[in-house]
Scaffold this active site. Structure first.
Site, PDB file in Angstrom:
ATOM      1  N   GLY A  56      31.197  17.483  36.541  1.00 55.52           N
ATOM      2  CA  GLY A  56      31.119  18.747  35.821  1.00 55.52           C
ATOM      3  C   GLY A  56      32.406  19.250  35.213  1.00 55.52           C
ATOM      4  N   ASP A 118      30.942  11.186  28.278  1.00 51.59           N
ATOM      5  CA  ASP A 118      31.977  10.699  29.195  1.00 51.59           C
ATOM      6  C   ASP A 118      31.331   9.784  30.237  1.00 51.59           C
ATOM      7  OD1 ASP A 118      34.636  10.581  30.142  1.00 51.59           O
ATOM      8  OD2 ASP A 118      34.214  12.084  31.678  1.00 51.59           O
ATOM      9  N   LYS A 158      33.438   8.284  24.892  1.00 48.72           N
ATOM     10  CA  LYS A 158      34.418   7.476  25.617  1.00 48.72           C
ATOM     11  C   LYS A 158      34.179   5.986  25.403  1.00 48.72           C
ATOM     12  CE  LYS A 158      34.294   7.225  30.204  1.00 48.72           C
ATOM     13  NZ  LYS A 158      34.471   7.723  31.579  1.00 48.72           N
TER      14      LYS A 158
END
Length: 216
Positions: A56, A118, A158
């Site tokens: 988170g 991510d 990413k």
């Protein structure tokens, strides 16, 4: 890397300590803060999709930035520690064929303004395998963006540095008004090849066509 060594490095990581002191769920918050300061990818009131949201860190920054007028749809197999009224969590694998449509439904059948990925693979410790798996997750994020990201929207995805990545970048440059690779401060550590591709202003309806075949 053994689990004991990973835990030792994590405890000694100044970014991990900083996140703990400042109340962020993880050091990933500072990666997005860095990107946000440079390119302002997220604005107040935006609809944001976060792929790989656990634990988170980035999610907390997204929620704070969009404010109560905005919405963040978080997707992961594990529920993030961070929770807020403007966050909707979908517990699912990004590779699930239904994932893009579940995300679109959570957005109220509106396309999002920003997609951030991510997400990471389950690491094997074999570098070539891990790099390739990360590459395919990045491409999967782009496939999802074809369904859920509006024209003019932004993305942050990413990747690990590899020989296939420049081919993907060349293809994507025609799909965004601006495309930049970014290495964030928390990533500047020994043996890290992590980077983010930041795309500003989506121009094409579909950006992922042919990318999977391009790297196989």
């Amino acid at each position: 890397m053994t689990k004991a060594r990973w835990l030792a490095e994590r405890r000694s990581d100044p970014w991990h300590r900083k996140a703990k002191e400042e109340g962020y769920p993880s050091r990933a918050a500072y990666k997005l803060i860095h990107i946000q300061q440079k390119y302002r990818v997220i604005r107040r009131g935006d609809l944001v999709v976060d792929l790989g949201s656990w634990p988170g860190g980035m999610l907390s920054v997204e929620s704070q930035t969009v404010g109560p007028e905005g919405l963040v749809v978080a997707v992961d197999l594990r529920e993030p520690a961070f929770k807020a009224e403007n966050v909707v969590f979908l517990q699912m694998d990004v590779n699930d064929a239904e994932a893009p449509f579940a995300i679109l439904s959570a957005l109220g059948n509106r396309r999002c303004d920003v997609l951030i990925s991510d997400v990471s693979p389950r690491f094997t410790g074999v570098r070539d395998v891990d790099v390739f798996n990360q590459l395919m997750l990045g491409i999967r994020a782009l496939e999802i963006s074809d369904v859920v990201l509006r024209r003019g929207g932004n993305l942050v995805i990413k990747f690990f540095e590899c020989e296939e990545l420049p081919r993907i970048e060349r293809r994507l440059r025609g799909s965004f008004r601006f495309l930049k690779r970014v290495i964030t401060p928390p990533t500047l550590r020994k043996n890290s090849s992590e980077l983010f591709l930041v795309g500003i202003g989506k121009l094409a309806e579909r950006v992922s066509d042919g990318l999977a075949e391009l790297v196989r």
